[in-house]
Enzyme design. Structure first.
Site: not given
Ligand code: CA
Length: 399
Positions: A211, A237, A263, A313
């Protein structure tokens, strides 16, 4: 008189919308590619009715954003919906969104509406006497696989990060989680070393995800992405800024690793762009931000129309975790098959009192994962199936 099949008039009315912002100082500072934070916040919303029934929801938005969202919930949205039937979720959503549209089609107004909408779903399912997932069309699964994320950034040098990430990754696998997710954000070369350390920590037959919290330009994201291809990462991500939808698409075309994100995207209209632009291999809608369950179901439907799998998320308190367990239970497999890849629950393995101690009867996800080899069960009571402890709320409420 009405025919027998006609829906009964519930005559229930919304009387009050109250929000609670909770806060505590973390035992140690945590970081991701954008900032370090020393306190954790959660923003709970309760919708009260004239019959005493209460629905709970949660708004995404940490720190002072939560305080601003509280003002939107109580001062802007509450006067628009008091007196309405809590079952009229779509009517309420449209009424509020339509009047707030001129003041923000994304971000805080929609985060605030999300918590209210979730509370109306909790109320509706409680009125029906059904678990939320049953209200949404039934359970495709009564337990969901859980991935553990950790490996946050700290104020330490790259070598210390590398050693710690390897150990932490092994620990998350050892704890029973089905997969793990790490943060990056030290810069291209060090981030690649971090990903190598995590691969070593979990071994070859275990999924790990990476991420970036949108810290890269396209060129740098491409270099990290190619390294992740070599390491067999499961997804990459938020590699680039959410505004760079063409960048997402170019990464998706160039990389073997799945590109994930979303998200910070809002409503069906925001998601339409991401999906029609073929930006994502895996969509990660945040129900407590994008517009609540009513809007999440539209986004889910649109994602599945594009045959794009959804792995939500998840961030926040036990209320948000419970909402997501129901969403995951009610999610159709995509595209379907004997051995489908199941959608997973995102679980933050770092210190979080609002998840572990908010409920009178805690979900104990960590314990469930340890005992079951990586699964969490879906709460079975009416509505969300969870009841926040008011003494706990009073102890941590800052507003
Ligand atoms: Ca994230």
């Amino acid at each position: 008189s009405r025919a027998g099949w006609w829906p009964r008039d519930t005559s229930m009315k919304i009387t009050e919308v109250v929000s609670h912002v909770l806060r505590y100082d973390l035992p140690e500072e945590l970081g991701y590619s954008q900032q370090f934070y020393a306190a954790r916040t959660a923003h709970l919303v309760e919708v009260r009715t004239d019959e005493g029934l209460i629905g709970w929801g949660e708004c995404f938005g940490p720190g002072n954003v939560a305080l601003a969202n509280k003002a939107i919930v109580e001062r802007v949205i509450q006067p628009l919906i008091v007196g309405r039937d809590p079952l009229d979720r779509e009517v309420v959503w449209h009424h509020v969104y339509n009047l707030l549209r001129d003041h923000g089609q994304k971000g805080m107004p929609v985060q605030a509406l999300s918590g209210v909408d979730i509370a109306l779903w909790d109320l509706s399912a409680k009125i029906a006497g059904l678990p939320l997932s049953k209200m949404m069309g039934g359970q495709f699964r009564d337990r969901v696989p859980v991935y553990g994320y950790g490996m946050m950034l700290k104020r330490e040098d790259a070598a210390s990060h590398v050693a710690r990430f390897r150990e932490e990754a092994a620990g998350i696998k050892e704890a029973g989680f089905k997969a793990t997710k790490m943060k990056i954000g030290l810069g291209v070369a060090d981030d690649i070393r971090l990903a190598e350390a995590v691969r070593l920590g979990v071994g070859d037959d275990f999924d790990f995800m990476v991420d970036a919290n949108h810290c890269y330009t396209l060129g740098d994201a491409m270099r990290v992405g190619h390294a992740l291809d070599e390491l067999g990462a499961y997804w990459f991500e938020e590699p680039v800024a959410p505004e760079d939808q063409e960048g997402y698409h170019e990464l998706r075309v160039a990389l073997d690793t799945n590109v994930s994100g979303g998200e910070v995207e809002y409503t069906r209209w925001g998601w339409r762009q991401l999906l029609e632009g073929r930006c994502l291999d895996i969509a990660q809608p945040e129900v407590c931000a994008l517009g609540g369950i009513s809007e999440y179901l539209k986004v889910l439907s649109m994602a599945h129309t594009h045959l794009t799998p959804v792995v939500p998320h998840v961030w926040g308190s036990a209320v948000a975790v419970s909402v997501n367990l129901h969403l995951l239970a009610a999610m159709p497999p995509v595209p379907g098959g004997l051995n489908p890849r199941e959608p997973m629950l995102e679980f933050d393995t770092t210190h979080n009192l609002f998840r572990d101690e908010l409920l009178a009867e805690p979900l104990d996800i960590q314990g469930q994962v340890r005992r079951s080899g990586g699964y969490a069960s879906v709460p079975s009571g009416p509505g969300l199936g969870v009841e926040p402890d008011r003494d706990f709320i009073a102890r941590y409420e800052v507003s």
